[in-house]
Design a protein around this motif. Structure first.
Motif, PDB file in Angstrom:
ATOM      1  N   MET A   1       2.954  10.352   3.161  1.00  8.25           N
ATOM      2  CA  MET A   1       3.458   9.274   2.310  1.00  8.25           C
ATOM      3  C   MET A   1       3.555   7.949   3.075  1.00  8.25           C
ATOM      4  N   LEU A   4       0.385   6.055   2.699  1.00  9.35           N
ATOM      5  CA  LEU A   4       0.292   5.477   1.357  1.00  9.35           C
ATOM      6  C   LEU A   4       1.108   4.189   1.266  1.00  9.35           C
ATOM      7  N   TYR A   5       2.326   4.211   1.770  1.00  5.10           N
ATOM      8  CA  TYR A   5       3.164   3.010   1.742  1.00  5.10           C
ATOM      9  C   TYR A   5       2.562   1.899   2.602  1.00  5.10           C
ATOM     10  N   TYR A 114      -6.836   9.050  -1.595  1.00  8.83           N
ATOM     11  CA  TYR A 114      -5.916   9.016  -2.726  1.00  8.83           C
ATOM     12  C   TYR A 114      -6.620   9.038  -4.081  1.00  8.83           C
TER      13      TYR A 114
END
Length: 115
Positions: A1, A4-5, A114
């Motif tokens: 994650m 992704l951030y 993603y």
């Protein structure tokens, strides 16, 4: 994650920079792109929107594919910079200009994670 951030923040901040300093991007625009200032703003808006959509699970795949599409289109800008490295971009070290080309593939790969 965390990746992704980081990706989301990268695209949102890069997009915001298109509005903060559009003059920075003007020399990078190949002469065959119509309405270069408009394209700078549109690409900045797209980076903001798709960067933000990466964080919304229902839209994540769409955002990732959209970023991949944009990165492929932006490749022409990097090729233009490489072609003009000894004229328009002579103040930028060649290593930076050359490094931007494979960086596009890394960014495409990261976005693909993603999809």
């Amino acid at each position: 994650m965390i990746l992704l951030y980081m990706m989301s923040a990268f695209y949102i901040l890069a997009g915001l920079n298109h509005f903060r300093a559009p003059g920075f991007y003007m020399p990078m625009m190949p002469p065959y792109i119509p309405g270069p200032k408009r394209m700078i703003y549109l690409s900045g808006l797209a980076e903001i929107v798709f960067g933000a959509l990466l964080l919304w699970p229902p839209a994540r795949s769409f955002a990732a594919w959209s970023l991949i599409f944009m990165l492929i289109i932006f490749f022409s800008v990097h090729i233009y910079m490489y072609q003009e490295r000894n004229t328009v971009f002579r103040k930028i070290p060649n290593l930076i200009i050359i490094a931007r080309l494979p960086l596009q593939f890394v960014l495409i790969f990261l976005a693909y994670l993603y999809t």
